[in-house]
Structure formats: C-alpha cells, structure tokens
Write a protein that holds these residues in place. Structure first.
Motif, mmCIF file in Angstrom:
data_model
loop_
_atom_site.group_PDB
_atom_site.id
_atom_site.type_symbol
_atom_site.label_atom_id
_atom_site.label_comp_id
_atom_site.label_asym_id
_atom_site.label_seq_id
_atom_site.Cartn_x
_atom_site.Cartn_y
_atom_site.Cartn_z
ATOM 1 N N ARG A 127 0.843 -1.204 0.000
ATOM 2 C CA ARG A 127 0.000 0.000 0.000
ATOM 3 C C ARG A 127 0.877 1.252 0.000
ATOM 4 O O ARG A 127 0.549 2.250 -0.629
ATOM 5 N N PHE A 150 2.139 2.538 -3.344
ATOM 6 C CA PHE A 150 1.154 3.357 -4.065
ATOM 7 C C PHE A 150 1.091 4.774 -3.492
ATOM 8 O O PHE A 150 0.993 5.746 -4.219
ATOM 9 N N ARG A 151 1.169 4.861 -2.157
ATOM 10 C CA ARG A 151 1.147 6.203 -1.540
ATOM 11 C C ARG A 151 2.368 7.000 -1.982
ATOM 12 O O ARG A 151 2.252 8.139 -2.408
ATOM 13 N N ALA A 185 0.214 6.849 -6.808
ATOM 14 C CA ALA A 185 -0.414 6.070 -7.875
ATOM 15 C C ALA A 185 -1.666 5.384 -7.344
ATOM 16 O O ALA A 185 -1.728 5.043 -6.168
ATOM 17 N N ALA A 186 -2.640 5.242 -8.221
ATOM 18 C CA ALA A 186 -3.825 4.471 -7.844
ATOM 19 C C ALA A 186 -3.765 3.158 -8.609
ATOM 20 O O ALA A 186 -3.370 3.150 -9.770
ATOM 21 N N PRO A 187 -4.144 2.053 -7.963
ATOM 22 C CA PRO A 187 -4.121 0.783 -8.683
ATOM 23 C C PRO A 187 -5.099 0.821 -9.857
ATOM 24 O O PRO A 187 -6.193 1.381 -9.726
ATOM 25 N N GLU A 202 3.754 0.423 -14.693
ATOM 26 C CA GLU A 202 2.336 0.060 -14.594
ATOM 27 C C GLU A 202 2.190 -1.430 -14.292
ATOM 28 O O GLU A 202 1.408 -1.854 -13.453
ATOM 29 N N LEU A 253 3.346 -2.273 -10.834
ATOM 30 C CA LEU A 253 2.355 -1.804 -9.860
ATOM 31 C C LEU A 253 1.175 -2.775 -9.820
ATOM 32 O O LEU A 253 0.660 -3.108 -8.751
ATOM 33 N N HIS A 263 -0.120 -4.819 -6.711
ATOM 34 C CA HIS A 263 -1.495 -4.671 -6.238
ATOM 35 C C HIS A 263 -2.186 -6.027 -6.125
ATOM 36 O O HIS A 263 -2.878 -6.299 -5.140
#
Ligand code: ARG
Length: 588
Positions: free
Chosen positions: A480, A483-484, A488-490, A560, A563, A567
C-alpha cells in the motif's frame, strides 16, 4: 476462471493420457491414481514435474518409462499453456508454462473481484460446531483454539460457495446447574450478575463448588434444584436463563474482541436438545442397540476397547436416569441431518475428545442417523503450551483470563508498532495495534498444523520476521505504501499482465495457485496450508521488490505492470488474511 498451474498440468496430463489410450498408443484400462505432480527443486527443470510415465510403466510390462514419456509428451506439446515439455531420464516429464498463458491467467485474476476463484460446483451444507464454552465457567484456551480455527474454516468454506451453518454448542445444561442456581440465589441476583458480568465466571463456579463440597444442606438444595430445572419449573428456568445470558455476554465480549463471526443466533447449546434425549434412548432400544451395564444404558460400538481389552461402552443414560454428553451429541447429529440437511458436520474440538467423537459417530451410523454420504469429522487440535512447554497457565498459575491475554497481546503490538512507525497518530496506533495484536494471536494458532501442540509465545508471534501475522500484515502495508509514495492508484483492470523477470514469474506462479490451496483447506480443514501459502507469497514478493524496481522502473509500461503485480499481491494477501479472520492494516 483462473486455473492453478497444478490443476492445469494435472488435467493436461490426464487428457494426454486419455488421448494415448484412445488412439491405442498406450494400452491402459485406467489412469493409475498414484501419479505425483510436483514443483522441481531445481527451477531450471521447469515449473512442474511428474512421474506419470514411471508409474504407467508398472502397468505396461514391456514398455520403458522413457518411451511412455515420449508418447505422452507428443500430445502435451500441442498445449499452448506450455512453452516447453521435456523428457528426462529415467522417464520424468518436466513442463514449463508459457509466458502467454501466465499473462492471460494473471490478467483474469486481476480483473476478477474474487481473484478468479470459482464457486464450488456442488455446494454443500456444512455445519461447523465450534467455540462451545461452558456456561458459568471461564472460557479456556481449548475454547480459544476452537473459536479461532472454526472461524477460519467457516470463512473459507463460505467463500468457496458452501452453505455454512455455525453452531455454538455451549455447555448450558446438566447437574452442575443445580449448584450454580443455588449459589446465584445465595449471593443474590445483583451481586451474582455483577460477578458474572465482569467475566469472573471462574470465581463464580469455584465458589459454588466450594459451598457444594462443604455444606450438606447446600448439596440437598442443589439436587432438588436439578429436579426442578429438569421438570421445567418456571422460576428455576428464569434463574438458569440469567446464568446463561450473563455467560453469553461474557463470551460475546471475547468474540467481538477477536472479531469472530459467532453471534447469539448461532448458539445451539446442549439444553436445546434436552427434549430429544428420550427419543434417542427409545430409538436405540428399538434397534436393540442398548445394553444395560452397571445400571447404565450403553451402546457398545464394535472396535472400541478399554485398556484391559474389554469392550468400551458409550454411556447414553446414567444409572440415576440422567443423560450424558454422548446422548446430547447423538440428538444433535439427528437434528443436523434431519432439520438442517447437513452434508458435512465439522466438530472443532480438542484432541482429548477424539475417542468420544469416534464412538458417537460410530453409534450414530449404527442407528442409521448418519446416512452414507453425510460426513461427520472431528477437527481435532492439540494443546496450547506456555513458553516452558507445559500446559498453558497464566503467570500467577491460576485460571487464566482470555481477556488479559488479548490485552497483553494488543499492548505489546502497540509498542512494536510505535517503535517502527513513531509518526503514527494515537488513533491510528490504537486501531493498528488491535489488528496486529489480535491478528498475531490468531495467526500463531492457525499457522501450525492444528493437530500439534503449539507454544503460545507473545514475543515470537509479534515478531516482524518469520511466519507471523505482523510479517504478512507488514508486507501488505508495504505494498500500500508503494502506491502512496508513487502517488499512484491501482488500475481498476488490466488488459495484460506479463511476468517477465524471474522473480516476477515466480511470484505470478505462486499467485495462481491460490485456488488449489483454498480447495485443499476446504477438504483437509488444515488452515496452516493457507498460512504457508501467504508466507511464501510475502517472501516471493520481497524477492520481486528487491530485484525489480517498481516506481523507478525503466519505462512507464514496466512501472504500470509492476504496480499491477504488486497490487494483485496485496489483494491476495488481504483476502487470504481475511479468510483467516485477520485484518490487514493500510499502514503500519
Ligand atoms: N462444551 C464442550 C467442552 O467444553 C465442547 C463441546 C463441543 N461440541 C460438541 N458437539 N460436543 O468440552
């Protein structure tokens, strides 16, 4: 549907064998059932390896394992799921999954809210009998283990699509209630309830017992009270209800602390079957199964013996006319089969009751109450030991209180969390400490093969290293935090998810075996295999994290992609922990 690599290889091999049987290249009547498919120790041998040809050769004298392997492989190599299939001396078949196949499977897993898990084709009605503490007595570590293990099984079975019925078979009936009710009368409702409500159930029971043992008048009153209770005297029932409700309040405090699913609706205590006990005796008698032994009504199921070799009885009705624990369990089986239409009954109870359940199930089968096709299994577990490897006791050596154990785990988790992350606010810290402390207790119980004894060691279970809840929770929180940090958002969905680097590929293959792990737990009721899976997942993620830069990847596409892989790992960890009844904090 996501196919785990094991399942795929298994089916592909069976399919290839069937083809060989059809076209006559393997003159077999049936596929041998002792074929093993496993991960080779050396990854350069491929992803999966099987001894199928070696096993088949035993059934086909005159042909060599190498020839058979080559015949099978000729069919297997047409399967695009494999990039390579090799035959290795003396006849092993090694297969490597193709990148395109892994990519397609991962993509499907990512895009599915259920991580690609199909619901079972034939859902069963499964009754899970767990927790089952006794009224007006302290819940002990055996009940704690039952509660934790049972709850994980309930979650996993329900997630796979079975209809799960939770039953909390509390001990709320029997002769001790005479004495407990008289004690309640003596101390008075108000004080008695006060004592019970603070969870001092142990003290209440002990006081009643002491009076009973030392005062003959109290003994007489208690005996008369049992008769009143059994005859349904309203005033007595009211007092009994008071005791039951106060105990349930205390149990429910623990349940909510632990975050288990049990509610008051799940209570199906011994008292509920009281009216069915007469019929149990009557029917056993009608079947000529009852034998009088020392004045008691017993059944002698074949195959059970005393130490001296004499047949061992299951006591149904005692010489004084009272019914035993076994009679209630027989009535319970009838209820679960007839009323609940159970296909499967799981009894999450400690190992010392193994013989009791084996005998109860045998007698139920003799009486025709356990029809073929209905499974009754004792999900036994070992003892919880202290760090001295002796039976678990509180530091003072007296009866221990579950609540204190939980408080201590949470307090220690809190200091561990603050130490690692001093910037956390008070409130975050409190809630994370609960998730970590309680998660650690549950995980330590679940991570060992349940049939073994396990050592309750707060230091070990709260360690951030090794096969512990904090290690897994931290792996999740770290994902998590990627991403913070990367702001970035999944991605909501992906169109492709290639796993190129060796550590990506290893992680991907492991992700894809989630389904077979859960199916295995559903069958064996051994949640530690899910723990091992999650622990390996975290380790494989660590390898990937160290070897493949995510936020600093070489291209936007690679970033991407990594990530997305991170995720998917995070979601799988969260889901897996959730199925064990353990929360996964966003940060730690
Ligand atoms: N109350 C029992 C005990 O504390 C456990 C009951 C387990 N379930 C059952 N159906 N017998 O030992």
């Amino acid at each position: 549907m996501v196919v785990s690599a094991e399942v795929l290889l298994h089916e592909s091999i069976l399919e290839a064998l069937r083809q060989c049987m059809n076209d006559g290249s393997l003159p077999l009547d049936a596929v041998p059932d002792d074929i093993v498919i496993e991960k080779p120790k050396n990854p350069s041998h491929g992803d999966w390896s099987t001894n199928a040809a070696l096993r088949i050769a035993r059934h086909l004298p005159g042909s060599t394992p190498m020839d058979i392997a080559n015949t099978v492989v000729a069919h297997l190599s047409e399967n695009t799921a494999f990039s390579r299939v090799d035959v290795v001396q003396p006849g092993f078949i090694n297969a490597r999954l193709s990148g395109a196949f892994i990519d397609a499977q991962l993509t499907e897993m990512y895009n599915s809210p259920r991580l690609g898990l199909p619901e079972v084709e034939h859902p069963q009605t499964v009754v899970v009998d767990y927790s089952a503490p006794n009224v007006a007595k302290e819940m002990h570590v055996g009940h704690l283990r039952s509660t934790i293990i049972g709850d994980a099984l309930v979650r996993i079975l329900a997630h796979l699509g079975h209809t799960v019925i939770r039953e909390n078979h509390i001990g709320d009936w029997g002769t001790p209630f005479g004495m407990l009710i008289e004690h309640l009368i003596d101390v008075g409702d108000a004080e008695g309830l006060e004592e019970l409500s603070v969870g001092e159930l142990g003290a209440f029971y002990r006081e009643a017992r002491t009076t009973f043992d030392s005062e003959p008048a109290f003994q007489d009153r208690s005996r008369r009270r049992v008769v009143l209770l059994q005859s349904g005297d309203p005033a007595t029932l009211k007092l009994w209800r008071t005791l039951v409700d106060a105990s349930l309040d205390a149990f429910e405090t623990i349940y909510s602390e632990l975050g288990v699913l049990l509610t008051r609706e799940d209570v199906a205590g011994e008292s509920r079957y009281n009216d069915a006990l007469g019929k149990v005796v009557e029917d056993l008698k009608a079947w000529n199964l009852l034998v009088e032994s020392d004045g008691a009504q017993c059944v002698f199921p074949p195959g059970f013996f005393n130490r001296d070799g004499s047949p061992l009885p299951l006591i149904i009705q005692k010489s004084d006319g009272g019914y035993g624990y076994a009679a209630t369990d027989l009535a319970t089986i009838r209820d679960r089969v007839d009323r609940l239409h159970a296909d499967r009954m799981l009894y999450v109870v400690g190992m010392p009751q193994s013989q009791h359940f084996a005998m109860v199930f045998a007698v139920a089968a003799m009486a025709g109450w356990l029809p073929t096709g209905v499974e009754a299994t004792h999900i036994a577990f070992g003892h919880m030991l202290g760090t001295d490897h002796k039976m678990f006791k509180s530091r003072s050596g007296g009866t221990f209180q579950l609540q204190r154990l939980i408080d201590e785990a949470v307090a220690r988790a809190r200091s561990a969390v603050i130490e690692r992350n001093p910037e956390l606010g008070e409130e975050d810290c409190d809630s994370i400490a609960r998730m970590v402390g309680i998660g650690a207790m549950k995980y330590a119980d679940l991570a060992n093969d349940r049939t073994r004894d396990y050592v309750f060691d707060l230091d070990r279970m709260l360690s951030f290293e090794g096969n512990t809840a904090p290690y897994l929770q931290y792996a999740h929180a770290r994902i998590r935090s990627v991403f913070r940090k990367g702001n970035a958002a999944p991605a909501a969905s992906v169109t492709a998810l290639p796993a190129l680097a060796p550590s990506e590929r290893a992680l991907a293959l492991h992700l894809l075996s989630l389904q077979s792990v859960l199916e295995d737990v559903a069958i064996t009721c051994r949640p530690h295999t899910l723990c091992t899976y999650l622990y390996e997942l975290s380790s494989l993620f660590t390898d990937f994290y160290e070897q493949c830069p995510i936020l600093k990847a070489a291209s936007a596409e690679e970033r991407e992609n990594r990530l997305a892989l991170a995720h998917l790992t995070g979601r799988t960890l969260r889901e897996g922990l959730g199925l064990l009844g353990i929360a996964a904090p966003e940060q730690m």
